[in-house]
Design an enzyme around this catalytic site. Structure first.
Site, PDB file in Angstrom:
ATOM      1  N   TRP A   1      34.854 -43.569  -3.453  1.00 48.27           N
ATOM      2  CA  TRP A   1      35.091 -43.855  -4.863  1.00 48.27           C
ATOM      3  C   TRP A   1      35.866 -45.135  -5.121  1.00 48.27           C
ATOM      4  O   TRP A   1      36.085 -45.508  -6.266  1.00 48.27           O
ATOM      5  CB  TRP A   1      35.822 -42.688  -5.523  1.00 48.27           C
ATOM      6  CG  TRP A   1      36.949 -42.066  -4.747  1.00 48.27           C
ATOM      7  CD1 TRP A   1      36.890 -40.898  -4.062  1.00 48.27           C
ATOM      8  CD2 TRP A   1      38.285 -42.559  -4.579  1.00 48.27           C
ATOM      9  NE1 TRP A   1      38.098 -40.618  -3.468  1.00 48.27           N
ATOM     10  CE2 TRP A   1      38.987 -41.629  -3.775  1.00 48.27           C
ATOM     11  CE3 TRP A   1      38.975 -43.695  -5.025  1.00 48.27           C
ATOM     12  CZ2 TRP A   1      40.318 -41.800  -3.411  1.00 48.27           C
ATOM     13  CZ3 TRP A   1      40.306 -43.871  -4.660  1.00 48.27           C
ATOM     14  CH2 TRP A   1      40.959 -42.930  -3.865  1.00 48.27           C
TER      15      TRP A   1
ATOM     16  N   CYS B   1      40.023 -49.719   1.881  1.00 46.22           N
ATOM     17  CA  CYS B   1      39.972 -49.140   3.224  1.00 46.22           C
ATOM     18  C   CYS B   1      40.704 -49.987   4.254  1.00 46.22           C
ATOM     19  O   CYS B   1      41.242 -49.467   5.228  1.00 46.22           O
ATOM     20  CB  CYS B   1      38.525 -48.915   3.650  1.00 46.22           C
ATOM     21  SG  CYS B   1      37.507 -50.398   3.550  1.00 46.22           S
TER      22      CYS B   1
ATOM     23  N   LYS C   1      24.342 -40.285  -2.090  1.00 47.24           N
ATOM     24  CA  LYS C   1      25.263 -39.468  -2.876  1.00 47.24           C
ATOM     25  C   LYS C   1      26.509 -40.294  -3.188  1.00 47.24           C
ATOM     26  O   LYS C   1      27.291 -40.595  -2.298  1.00 47.24           O
ATOM     27  CB  LYS C   1      25.678 -38.204  -2.135  1.00 47.24           C
ATOM     28  CG  LYS C   1      26.362 -37.192  -3.060  1.00 47.24           C
ATOM     29  CD  LYS C   1      27.202 -36.168  -2.319  1.00 47.24           C
ATOM     30  CE  LYS C   1      28.567 -36.665  -2.023  1.00 47.24           C
ATOM     31  NZ  LYS C   1      29.383 -36.939  -3.252  1.00 47.24           N
ATOM     32  N   PRO C   2      26.683 -40.663  -4.462  1.00 48.31           N
ATOM     33  CA  PRO C   2      27.929 -41.355  -4.816  1.00 48.31           C
ATOM     34  C   PRO C   2      29.094 -40.376  -4.804  1.00 48.31           C
ATOM     35  O   PRO C   2      28.895 -39.156  -4.810  1.00 48.31           O
ATOM     36  CB  PRO C   2      27.650 -41.870  -6.236  1.00 48.31           C
ATOM     37  CG  PRO C   2      26.630 -40.928  -6.787  1.00 48.31           C
ATOM     38  CD  PRO C   2      25.807 -40.457  -5.618  1.00 48.31           C
TER      39      PRO C   2
ATOM     40  N   HIS D   1      13.112  -3.911   0.570  1.00 52.21           N
ATOM     41  CA  HIS D   1      12.966  -3.848  -0.890  1.00 52.21           C
ATOM     42  C   HIS D   1      13.806  -4.950  -1.532  1.00 52.21           C
ATOM     43  O   HIS D   1      15.002  -5.081  -1.217  1.00 52.21           O
ATOM     44  CB  HIS D   1      13.429  -2.485  -1.414  1.00 52.21           C
ATOM     45  CG  HIS D   1      13.085  -2.270  -2.863  1.00 52.21           C
ATOM     46  ND1 HIS D   1      11.819  -1.940  -3.267  1.00 52.21           N
ATOM     47  CD2 HIS D   1      13.840  -2.335  -3.981  1.00 52.21           C
ATOM     48  CE1 HIS D   1      11.806  -1.813  -4.587  1.00 52.21           C
ATOM     49  NE2 HIS D   1      13.019  -2.054  -5.052  1.00 52.21           N
TER      50      HIS D   1
ATOM     51  N   PHE E   1      46.398 -44.982   0.959  1.00 44.35           N
ATOM     52  CA  PHE E   1      45.256 -45.383   0.144  1.00 44.35           C
ATOM     53  C   PHE E   1      45.685 -45.641  -1.297  1.00 44.35           C
ATOM     54  O   PHE E   1      44.996 -45.314  -2.249  1.00 44.35           O
ATOM     55  CB  PHE E   1      44.144 -44.339   0.197  1.00 44.35           C
ATOM     56  CG  PHE E   1      42.766 -44.941   0.089  1.00 44.35           C
ATOM     57  CD1 PHE E   1      42.294 -45.783   1.076  1.00 44.35           C
ATOM     58  CD2 PHE E   1      41.942 -44.677  -0.988  1.00 44.35           C
ATOM     59  CE1 PHE E   1      41.026 -46.348   0.989  1.00 44.35           C
ATOM     60  CE2 PHE E   1      40.680 -45.240  -1.082  1.00 44.35           C
ATOM     61  CZ  PHE E   1      40.221 -46.079  -0.088  1.00 44.35           C
TER      62      PHE E   1
ATOM     63  N   GLN F   1       0.831  -1.203   0.000  1.00 41.64           N
ATOM     64  CA  GLN F   1       0.000   0.000   0.000  1.00 41.64           C
ATOM     65  C   GLN F   1       0.870   1.259   0.000  1.00 41.64           C
ATOM     66  O   GLN F   1       2.031   1.223   0.416  1.00 41.64           O
ATOM     67  CB  GLN F   1      -0.918   0.003   1.227  1.00 41.64           C
ATOM     68  CG  GLN F   1      -1.905  -1.170   1.247  1.00 41.64           C
ATOM     69  CD  GLN F   1      -2.689  -1.229   2.556  1.00 41.64           C
ATOM     70  OE1 GLN F   1      -2.108  -1.150   3.635  1.00 41.64           O
ATOM     71  NE2 GLN F   1      -3.994  -1.379   2.457  1.00 41.64           N
TER      72      GLN F   1
ATOM     73  N   LYS G   1      48.736 -37.105  -5.101  1.00 41.43           N
ATOM     74  CA  LYS G   1      48.902 -37.232  -3.649  1.00 41.43           C
ATOM     75  C   LYS G   1      49.822 -38.413  -3.314  1.00 41.43           C
ATOM     76  O   LYS G   1      50.672 -38.328  -2.414  1.00 41.43           O
ATOM     77  CB  LYS G   1      47.532 -37.420  -2.999  1.00 41.43           C
ATOM     78  CG  LYS G   1      47.581 -37.701  -1.506  1.00 41.43           C
ATOM     79  CD  LYS G   1      46.200 -38.085  -0.996  1.00 41.43           C
ATOM     80  CE  LYS G   1      46.283 -38.670   0.408  1.00 41.43           C
ATOM     81  NZ  LYS G   1      45.008 -39.204   0.888  1.00 41.43           N
TER      82      LYS G   1
ATOM     83  N   ASP H   1      11.351   4.671  -3.529  1.00 37.46           N
ATOM     84  CA  ASP H   1      12.471   3.772  -3.209  1.00 37.46           C
ATOM     85  C   ASP H   1      13.812   4.490  -3.294  1.00 37.46           C
ATOM     86  O   ASP H   1      14.817   3.900  -3.692  1.00 37.46           O
ATOM     87  CB  ASP H   1      12.498   2.542  -4.148  1.00 37.46           C
ATOM     88  CG  ASP H   1      11.164   1.826  -4.202  1.00 37.46           C
ATOM     89  OD1 ASP H   1      10.396   1.963  -3.244  1.00 37.46           O
ATOM     90  OD2 ASP H   1      10.909   1.129  -5.197  1.00 37.46           O
TER      91      ASP H   1
ATOM     92  N   GLU I   1      47.809 -42.775   6.244  1.00 42.08           N
ATOM     93  CA  GLU I   1      47.300 -43.711   5.248  1.00 42.08           C
ATOM     94  C   GLU I   1      47.628 -43.211   3.844  1.00 42.08           C
ATOM     95  O   GLU I   1      47.448 -42.025   3.544  1.00 42.08           O
ATOM     96  CB  GLU I   1      45.778 -43.827   5.420  1.00 42.08           C
ATOM     97  CG  GLU I   1      45.095 -44.769   4.465  1.00 42.08           C
ATOM     98  CD  GLU I   1      43.588 -44.809   4.680  1.00 42.08           C
ATOM     99  OE1 GLU I   1      42.979 -45.851   4.385  1.00 42.08           O
ATOM    100  OE2 GLU I   1      43.013 -43.788   5.131  1.00 42.08           O
TER     101      GLU I   1
ATOM    102  N   ILE J   1      28.553 -29.525  -1.276  1.00 41.81           N
ATOM    103  CA  ILE J   1      27.195 -29.003  -1.472  1.00 41.81           C
ATOM    104  C   ILE J   1      26.168 -30.065  -1.098  1.00 41.81           C
ATOM    105  O   ILE J   1      25.453 -29.945  -0.117  1.00 41.81           O
ATOM    106  CB  ILE J   1      27.003 -28.539  -2.928  1.00 41.81           C
ATOM    107  CG1 ILE J   1      27.921 -27.350  -3.238  1.00 41.81           C
ATOM    108  CG2 ILE J   1      25.538 -28.144  -3.177  1.00 41.81           C
ATOM    109  CD1 ILE J   1      27.890 -26.904  -4.685  1.00 41.81           C
TER     110      ILE J   1
END
Length: 912
Positions: free
Chosen positions: A583, A717, A607-608, A117, A816, A99, A767, A153, A814, A642
């Site tokens: 993986w 592992c 989640k793979p 705003h 891996f 308004q 690595k 504004d 480790e 994510i």
């Protein structure tokens, strides 16, 4: 109460002028912060319904004024001004105000007025600011809280917040993700800054200032001679209101759900569009449109002039829906639904066939109410929100309901966009999209990423990169499937039958699955066939057998005479479970966790690993063929930062199972605790000791010791992270290991004679090479290997280090990878070597080789690990529980114990 003096320090008397859920949330949060809302000024009831802000205030007893307008012919209405001034506010807060508020009201309180705003002022002044942010293709969106002026504004800025605009964001997406939640926080913060006397007044610059008019239907028509991106921005900038439209076959058609098409254009049927230089294409996924730059976009939904909305993929079949005659039972259902409609649309005198749900005043909240009331009053009939949007007239809605009751609206055969490759003497067909609610679909924002073949470094395909919105959709689908779908009421034996069928399908497709595993993870094909896929099949069969054998118990309790009591326990599923897998064994790790999860009756979102998503997506396809109801299994490829983080934080997830590194496990555990104390099981890092005594069977120790390190390229592992070899046999052991390594064939994992394939991905190879460099620098002896193989791909030589001392990096961390770390120990020093073996924070697995059974049992008792192998190694079985201690995690995969990770115990006591 002592704290109250602090709590109410620097608090204000507020008048809230606005409306909507946003206004309601701001109102509630300001009250929680100790401010006193002395009056709420909002809009009159619409169709007999009060605004959410008014409802909240009335419930609290706050004075509410429902004003149709504040002024007439530019002058403040006297009665309105008197009502406003009667509350005696220190500050006006306008959280969502549609308004025009007179300036004498704006300036009346001693602190004036602030207003929210939805733009980063001075850009996009005006009522359609969010729309224009998208229409103009801005890369940043946001909001401003400013000191209210005369409605232009242009008042001074108090604070601003900004966010990135994703390529496929809509107004709703921006509002829900950022403008709504962060805007509420900002309004509360702004009020407190004013209360504390710290609020700035920053004049708006003229540079960059824009003003665009209100977007209405008549000026939302699409102009076609523009690039695909500009067309996409125009359509998404008008979604959902007022809707960008064009003329097709003589009628106005409005477009919703636009995304830029980054992949190849799918086949479809041409559709002529007025003004477009190239016909659109009606495809199985939606309507493809073309810009003047040759690029394409896709819209998902179309709305016609009569308000009916359809999936764009159904354009040519939209008019073919036949009218069905209702049976006596269906007439009763229709009458019940008519009563439900009448209760929601209380302003409509009579519900007729032509009554339109939304044109009669229903809102999105009423959609949820309609779905729930029909489920409660119509025998559990489960509708989706889209069913209402796609059939807004009562007559059409009843037809849709009847077809659903008859099972005539069953999902069409699963649509899969494959990436196909002729490889390993077969045609391999790989899904690459997110799998949510029984359908393969692109990520919500259209993002993709490359998954790489480690054998040669080439791109296999582009895979959907799940966004936060995709995670939320997957969790919602899993929650609905658990609470409302057939899975939640399915008997245990039927659940087991589906799992047996899925195991059969995995076995029937084992060659294709093993080939995909070799392509995506670098696993040697023969090993993938036997272990990666073979053990996955065994795991599903094992847990399928458990489905109808999950039992509670009866418990004798103290009898309180003369009463009798019965106490028993029930084992119940937890609900929605999240699974995050690594993986190194993509399909097998999926099977280890998801089979127990499903056998217990839960639904899952998995989640793979980002670098190895393809067998998980193929598994999703097979789950549909097995008959799993939609929403039970959801697969979301993407990043841990994510998608994985959102799963650990999601309030609707009741359990998270994770296999991966210890640092990430700690972060996940923290997020799970802070979010909703969800149950957690973690299988984390390892530095498994293998002790080889001089009384061992040396041939077997050499063979098994090499397998303990080099099995699956060392990406294992429970790999033996450190070998302790008794001094008297040390040199011979090392010599024989090196001789055997030289016989190993390094090469293409699809070659049946290959022993050693590529490391999983480039970063891991780098690595491992750094790991070897560190070992050499610290003084360990590099006996063999330590280098990258000079050929395409990510191959590393099997490596052997000796003279590794307890303080060295190699002894503690480790790898891996295919790196054997050997330390010698003095002859006969059993307790000494045990102390060294246990001197680690890890405790996943361990091993011992000796012919002396007493020594073997003593050592196995003293080793601090979840698994101990004696005169063997890597011998896991689906019936034997698997998991670690210390910083290798907690909880078990496999065996009966794994079921308990996905069940809760309920105690029931009755008196009779």
């Amino acid at each position: 109460f002592v704290m109250s003096g602090v709590y109410f320090k620097n608090k204000l008397k507020l008048a809230l002028i606005g409306q909507s859920l946003f206004g309601q949330e701001v109102y509630s949060h300001l009250r929680k912060e100790g401010h006193r809302v002395v009056g709420v000024f909002t809009v009159p009831d619409k169709d007999g319904k009060a605004d959410p802000l008014a409802l909240a205030a009335e419930k609290d007893g706050t004075p509410v004024f429902k004003l149709p307008k504040w002024r007439v012919k530019g002058k403040t209405i006297k009665e309105v001004a008197e009502a406003y001034r009667s509350v005696g506010a220190d500050l006006n807060v306008l959280p969502f105000c549609t308004q025009f508020i007179p300036m004498d009201i704006i300036d009346s309180p001693k602190h004036g007025s602030i207003i929210y705003h939805p733009s980063i002022l001075p850009r996009h002044r005006g009522a359609s600011a969010i729309n224009w942010t998208l229409i103009m293709g801005d890369k940043k969106a946001g909001f401003s809280v400013f000191w209210a002026d005369d409605g232009l504004d242009t008042g001074p800025i108090l604070l601003q917040r900004s966010c990135d605009v994703e390529p496929n964001d809509t107004v709703d997406a921006l509002y829900n993700r950022f403008l709504f939640p962060e805007g509420i926080k900002a309004m509360v913060e702004a009020v407190q800054l004013i209360a504390d006397g710290k609020a700035p007044r920053i004049p708006q610059p003229e540079e960059g200032a824009t003003y665009e008019g209100i977007q209405k239907k008549e000026n939302a028509e699409i102009s076609w001679d523009q690039s695909a991106e500009v067309l996409h921005n125009w359509i998404r900038g008008h979604d959902k209101v007022p809707g960008a439209w064009t003329e097709i076959n003589g009628q106005m058609v409005t477009f919703y759900g636009s995304t830029l098409l980054n992949s190849s254009v799918p086949p479809g049927e041409p559709l002529e569009i007025k003004g477009a230089k190239k016909p659109g294409l009606v495809t199985k996924n939606g309507l493809v449109l073309f810009g003047n730059d040759g690029k394409a976009l896709m819209v998902r939904n179309l709305q016609f002039e009569d308000g009916k909305m359809i999936p764009a993929s159904q354009y040519f079949s939209a008019g073919e829906m036949s009218v069905v005659e209702l049976t006596a039972e269906e007439v009763k259902v229709a009458e019940t639904i008519k009563v439900i409609w009448a209760g929601i649309l209380s302003n409509v005198p009579i519900i007729e066939d032509s009554t339109d749900f939304f044109k009669s005043g229903a809102s999105s909240m009423d959609v949820a109410r309609l779905v729930e009331e029909i489920r409660q009053k119509c025998g559990g009939l489960q509708l989706q929100n889209e069913d209402i949007y796609m059939a807004t007239k009562f007559e059409d809605f009843i037809q849709k309901v009847v077809k659903k009751l008859r099972g005539e609206d069953q999902e069409a055969e699963l649509v899969v966009d494959y990436v196909s490759k002729e490889v390993n003497e077969m045609m391999v067909k790989m899904p690459y999209q997110c799998f949510i609610n029984g359908q393969f679909t692109d990520a919500d924002d259209g993002k993709t990423y490359d998954t790489i073949n480690p054998t040669d470094g080439s791109t296999i395909c582009k895979v959907s990169y799940a966004s936060l919105a995709d995670v939320d959709k997957a969790v919602a689908a899993a929650k609905d499937a658990f609470e409302n779908g057939e899975w939640g009421i399915m008997n245990a034996r039927e659940r087991g039958r589906l799992m047996y069928r899925l195991a059969d399908l995995l076995e029937e497709n084992q060659e294709e699955l093993a080939t995909i595993e070799a392509l995506d993870s670098g696993a040697v094909y023969t090993l993938a066939l036997k272990t990666h896929i073979g053990m996955s099949v065994q795991t599903f069969r094992y847990f399928a057998g458990w489905c109808d054998k999950i039992q509670g118990s009866t418990i004798p309790i103290n009898q309180a005479r003369p009463n009798r009591n019965l106490t028993f326990t029930k084992k119940e599923p937890l609900g929605v479970c999240a699974i995050i897998i690594p993986w190194n064994y993509p399909l097998m790790m999926l099977a280890w966790k998801s089979a127990a999860c499903l056998a217990a009756g839960n639904t899952l979102v998995l989640k793979p690993a980002q670098v190895t998503p393809l067998t998980a997506l193929k598994f999703a396809e097979l789950s549909v063929k097995a008959g799993f109801p939609k929403g039970v299994i959801n697969i979301i490829p993407g990043s841990g930062g994510i998608a994985g983080q959102r799963l650990s934080e999601h309030p609707d997830i009741r359990k998270l199972g994770f296999t991966g590194s210890t640092p990430i496990g700690k972060q996940i555990m923290k997020s799970c605790a802070v979010s909703n104390l969800k149950k957690v099981s973690l299988e984390l890092g390892g530095k498994s000791p293998l002790i080889i005594f001089n009384d061992c069977e040396l041939d077997k120790a050499v063979r098994m010791g090499m397998g303990a390190v080099f099995f699956n390229k060392g990406e294992n592992c429970i790999a033996a992270g450190r070998l302790f070899v008794e001094e008297s046999i040390h040199d011979e052991f090392v010599t024989r290991v090196v001789e055997e390594i030289k016989k190993m064939k390094i090469g293409d994992p699809l070659d049946r004679s290959t022993d050693h394939g590529p490391q999983n991905h480039k970063a891991h190879l780098e690595k491992l090479l750094q790991y070897c460099e560190t070992g050499v620098k610290e003084g360990a002896t590099l006996v063999y290997g330590g280098r990258q193989v000079q050929r395409p791909g990510f191959f590393m030589e099997p490596t052997v280090f000796t003279d590794v001392e307890d303080h060295m990096y190699l002894a503690k961390e480790e790898s891996f990878g295919p790196i054997m770390v050997i330390s010698k120990f003095q002859n006969g020093d059993i307790d000494g070597v045990l102390q060294r073996a246990n001197n680690t924070e890890y405790g996943l697995a361990s091993g011992v080789f000796t012919r002396d059974i007493n020594k073997a049992m003593y050592v196995s008792e003293k080793l601090e690990a979840g698994t101990v192998f004696i005169n063997t190694y890597n011998k896991t079985d689906v019936a034997a529980p698997f998991g670690g201690v210390k910083q290798s995690g907690f909880g078990k995969d496999l065996g009966e114990e794994a079921l308990n990770e996905y069940l809760k115990t309920k105690t029931v006591t009755l008196e009779y």
